[in-house]
Design an enzyme around this catalytic site. Structure first.
Site, short mmCIF file in Angstrom:
data_model
loop_
_atom_site.label_atom_id
_atom_site.label_comp_id
_atom_site.label_asym_id
_atom_site.label_seq_id
_atom_site.Cartn_x
_atom_site.Cartn_y
_atom_site.Cartn_z
N GLY A 85 -32.11 -88.07 -51.78
CA GLY A 85 -31.24 -87.24 -50.97
C GLY A 85 -31.95 -85.95 -50.59
O GLY A 85 -33.14 -85.76 -50.84
N ASP A 87 -30.84 -81.49 -49.52
CA ASP A 87 -29.78 -80.49 -49.33
C ASP A 87 -29.67 -80.06 -47.88
O ASP A 87 -28.60 -79.74 -47.40
CB ASP A 87 -30.05 -79.27 -50.22
CG ASP A 87 -30.05 -79.65 -51.68
OD1 ASP A 87 -29.04 -80.21 -52.14
OD2 ASP A 87 -31.09 -79.46 -52.35
N GLY A 98 -33.80 -79.82 -54.18
CA GLY A 98 -33.82 -79.07 -55.43
C GLY A 98 -32.47 -78.52 -55.84
O GLY A 98 -32.38 -77.78 -56.83
N GLY A 99 -31.41 -78.92 -55.08
CA GLY A 99 -30.07 -78.52 -55.51
C GLY A 99 -29.78 -79.02 -56.92
O GLY A 99 -29.01 -78.40 -57.67
N GLU A 106 -39.51 -84.77 -57.99
CA GLU A 106 -39.27 -85.48 -56.72
C GLU A 106 -40.50 -85.39 -55.81
O GLU A 106 -40.87 -86.36 -55.16
CB GLU A 106 -38.03 -84.90 -56.03
CG GLU A 106 -36.75 -85.25 -56.77
CD GLU A 106 -35.53 -84.49 -56.29
OE1 GLU A 106 -34.41 -84.95 -56.59
OE2 GLU A 106 -35.66 -83.44 -55.64
N LYS A 124 -25.68 -82.34 -43.93
CA LYS A 124 -26.98 -81.81 -44.37
C LYS A 124 -27.89 -81.42 -43.20
O LYS A 124 -28.98 -80.89 -43.41
CB LYS A 124 -27.71 -82.86 -45.22
CG LYS A 124 -26.90 -83.39 -46.41
CD LYS A 124 -26.72 -82.34 -47.46
CE LYS A 124 -26.00 -82.79 -48.71
NZ LYS A 124 -26.62 -83.81 -49.48
#
Ligand code: 5RP
Length: 235
Positions: A85, A87, A98-99, A106, A124
């Protein structure tokens, strides 16, 4: 499931079209990746030969519970497809990640992957990165206040907390969320951040996505550079 969860699920299911018949998959972190990992678990149950490289302890636990065989955390890996995913996503396929505080692992897994597929819902998408999200920066604890001073030349760093204490990443570091406002040059900022001693990794992912699957209410579109509409053979 609410509309947002349904869109995440749709994006995750669409990503299955980008998987090889068998092989090594990079498993992202977060609520959208969670749907993807569930889907991979189903495929493994049906007999597909996938092995995973998880990007967080949370994703590791989920994959283990679903019976997805995992490769050793040390690597080296040859990952066929990484699915994760994000952000925030801009039109040129730069990302803020990095949320979930997992962006260092990652980025390592992303870098070791042949194809990188990002799955998001419409919320997003931004014209310019930084419009809505700060850039997460993982920083080692030693001297982190000095590192934060250096970061303040590039934005407003805010130490991420968990209750009363600084949040710790899976690797034991802290996170500063760097409020920049709209970023004019994300490639340049990613490079500048990487030059600050004490910075482990930033959540800017520039030039690190081949396809972005964007799910809205009832529709799915794919943003991609040099990646055919469906399947690895197209690249
Ligand atoms: C974790 C991430 C996630 O991919 C990102 O925060 C998006 O999460 P979600 O799918 O829950 O919206 O970068 O570090």
């Amino acid at each position: 499931m609410n509309d947002s969860e349904r869109a995440k699920r749709r994006a995750a299911e669409e990503a299955l079209r980008y998987l090889p018949e068998s092989g090594v998959l990079g498993l992202g972190t977060g609520s959208t990746s969670r749907h993807f990992i569930d889907c991979v678990g189903e495929l493994v149950k049906q007999g597909r030969d996938f092995r995973g490289v998880p990007t967080s302890e949370q994703s590791r636990a989920q994959a283990e519970a679903l019976g997805i065989p995992l490769l050793a955390p040390e690597g080296p890996w040859k990952i066929d497809v990484y699915v994760d995913g994000a952000d925030e996503v801009s039109a040129d396929l730069c990302l803020i990640k990095g949320g979930g505080a997992a962006h260092t692992r990652e980025k390592i897994v992303n870098h070791a992957s042949r194809h990188r597929v990002i799955i998001v819902d419409e919320s997003k998408i931004s014209v310019r990165l930084g419009e809505r999200w700060p850039v997460p920066v993982e920083v080692i604890e030693f001297g982190h206040l000095s590192t934060a001073q250096a970061l303040s030349g590039l934005g407003r760093p805010v130490l991420r907390m968990k209750g009363e204490l600084p949040l710790r990443t899976d690797t034991g570091n802290v996170i500063y969320d760097l409020h920049t406002g709209p970023i004019a040059d994300p490639f340049g900022l990613e490079r500048e951040l990487s030059l600050i001693p004490g910075v482990v990794e930033s959540g800017l992912f520039c030039g690190r996505a081949d396809a972005v699957i964007v799910a809205g209410s009832g529709s799915v579109r794919v943003l991609g550079v040099g990646y055919g509409e469906v399947g690895l053979a197209a690249k």
